[in-house]
Scaffold this motif. Structure first.
Motif, PDB file in Angstrom:
ATOM      1  N   LEU A  26      -1.425  11.600  -8.361  1.00 45.96           N
ATOM      2  CA  LEU A  26      -2.285  11.601  -9.534  1.00 45.96           C
ATOM      3  C   LEU A  26      -3.588  12.341  -9.233  1.00 45.96           C
ATOM      4  N   THR A  27      -4.186  12.068  -8.095  1.00 47.19           N
ATOM      5  CA  THR A  27      -5.433  12.729  -7.714  1.00 47.19           C
ATOM      6  C   THR A  27      -5.225  14.233  -7.586  1.00 47.19           C
ATOM      7  N   LEU A  46      -9.279   0.494  -9.673  1.00 49.68           N
ATOM      8  CA  LEU A  46      -9.627   1.894  -9.961  1.00 49.68           C
ATOM      9  C   LEU A  46      -8.405   2.689 -10.404  1.00 49.68           C
ATOM     10  N   LEU A  47      -7.252   2.397  -9.827  1.00 48.07           N
ATOM     11  CA  LEU A  47      -6.024   3.067 -10.259  1.00 48.07           C
ATOM     12  C   LEU A  47      -5.721   2.738 -11.714  1.00 48.07           C
ATOM     13  N   LEU A  61       0.831  -1.213   0.000  1.00 53.48           N
ATOM     14  CA  LEU A  61       0.000   0.000   0.000  1.00 53.48           C
ATOM     15  C   LEU A  61       0.862   1.257   0.000  1.00 53.48           C
ATOM     16  N   ARG A  62       1.975   1.235   0.710  1.00 55.84           N
ATOM     17  CA  ARG A  62       2.874   2.398   0.725  1.00 55.84           C
ATOM     18  C   ARG A  62       3.386   2.717  -0.677  1.00 55.84           C
ATOM     19  N   VAL A  63       3.626   1.681  -1.448  1.00 53.27           N
ATOM     20  CA  VAL A  63       4.138   1.867  -2.807  1.00 53.27           C
ATOM     21  C   VAL A  63       3.123   2.617  -3.664  1.00 53.27           C
ATOM     22  N   VAL A  64       1.857   2.247  -3.584  1.00 52.79           N
ATOM     23  CA  VAL A  64       0.857   2.834  -4.477  1.00 52.79           C
ATOM     24  C   VAL A  64       0.183   4.081  -3.921  1.00 52.79           C
ATOM     25  N   GLN A  65       0.144   4.229  -2.599  1.00 51.28           N
ATOM     26  CA  GLN A  65      -0.572   5.369  -2.026  1.00 51.28           C
ATOM     27  C   GLN A  65      -0.014   6.708  -2.490  1.00 51.28           C
ATOM     28  N   LEU A  77      -9.915   3.764  -1.353  1.00 49.89           N
ATOM     29  CA  LEU A  77      -9.777   2.340  -1.078  1.00 49.89           C
ATOM     30  C   LEU A  77      -8.369   1.964  -0.614  1.00 49.89           C
ATOM     31  N   LEU A  78      -7.354   2.632  -1.155  1.00 49.23           N
ATOM     32  CA  LEU A  78      -5.979   2.296  -0.788  1.00 49.23           C
ATOM     33  C   LEU A  78      -5.569   2.864   0.566  1.00 49.23           C
ATOM     34  N   VAL A  79      -6.277   3.881   1.038  1.00 52.09           N
ATOM     35  CA  VAL A  79      -6.004   4.449   2.363  1.00 52.09           C
ATOM     36  C   VAL A  79      -6.921   3.828   3.421  1.00 52.09           C
TER      37      VAL A  79
END
Length: 162
Positions: free
Chosen positions: A40-41, A111-112, A30-34, A77-79
């Motif tokens: 991006l957001t 979603l990403l 999760l740290r990698v993608v968050q 979702l990732l957080v």
């Protein structure tokens, strides 16, 4: 041999140790993608305030809203596992937490992927036109489907046969 028996035999782990390892592994992923999805957001949130945004046609604005919604959804979702952990902290809910966080991470990654493909389409449309945008969308969509879904599922099926 089921997963618990394999972990005990191969790793010498009991169920709680396995859950602790799974939770740590999931947090690392999760740290990698968050960070990336949050950046991006942020980029997408400021886009409508740029001068060239007004020149976007209606289909591209609709796509922008889909991309923005996907990116915000992916962020949520990732957080979410962090919020869930805080709520069930010290409640001996680690099995539930690992399972829930796993499901949330899969949804967030999906979603990403949608958001990234959409961003590619938006950018290719602005830079090179609609045909390039469609080609980019198809190619990046295929890249994500093959690398994020097909290859892991094939390996999963292949390892199940062994």
């Amino acid at each position: 041999m089921d997963d618990s028996a394999w972990n005990l035999d191969a790793r010498g782990e009991n169920e709680t140790q396995r859950l602790d390892r799974n939770w740590s592994s999931l947090l690392q992923e999760l740290r990698v993608v968050q960070t990336g999805v949050q950046l991006l957001t942020g980029f997408l949130i400021v886009l409508p305030f740029q001068p060239r945004f007004e020149a976007m046609n209606t289909p591209m604005r609709v796509l922008y809203l889909i991309v923005l919604s996907s990116s915000i959804g992916a962020t949520a979702l990732l957080v979410a596992p962090v919020a869930a952990h805080r709520i069930v902290f010290r409640r001996h809910q680690l099995a539930w937490l690992v399972d829930t966080a796993h499901q949330l991470a899969l949804g967030g990654l999906a979603l990403l992927g949608v958001a990234l493909v959409g961003v590619a389409v938006l950018l290719f449309d602005v830079v090179a036109g609609p045909l390039a945008a469609v080609v980019a969308g198809v190619l990046f969509g295929a890249l994500f489907v093959v690398t994020w879904l097909v290859r892991p599922l094939l390996e999963r099926r292949r390892s199940a046969r062994r």
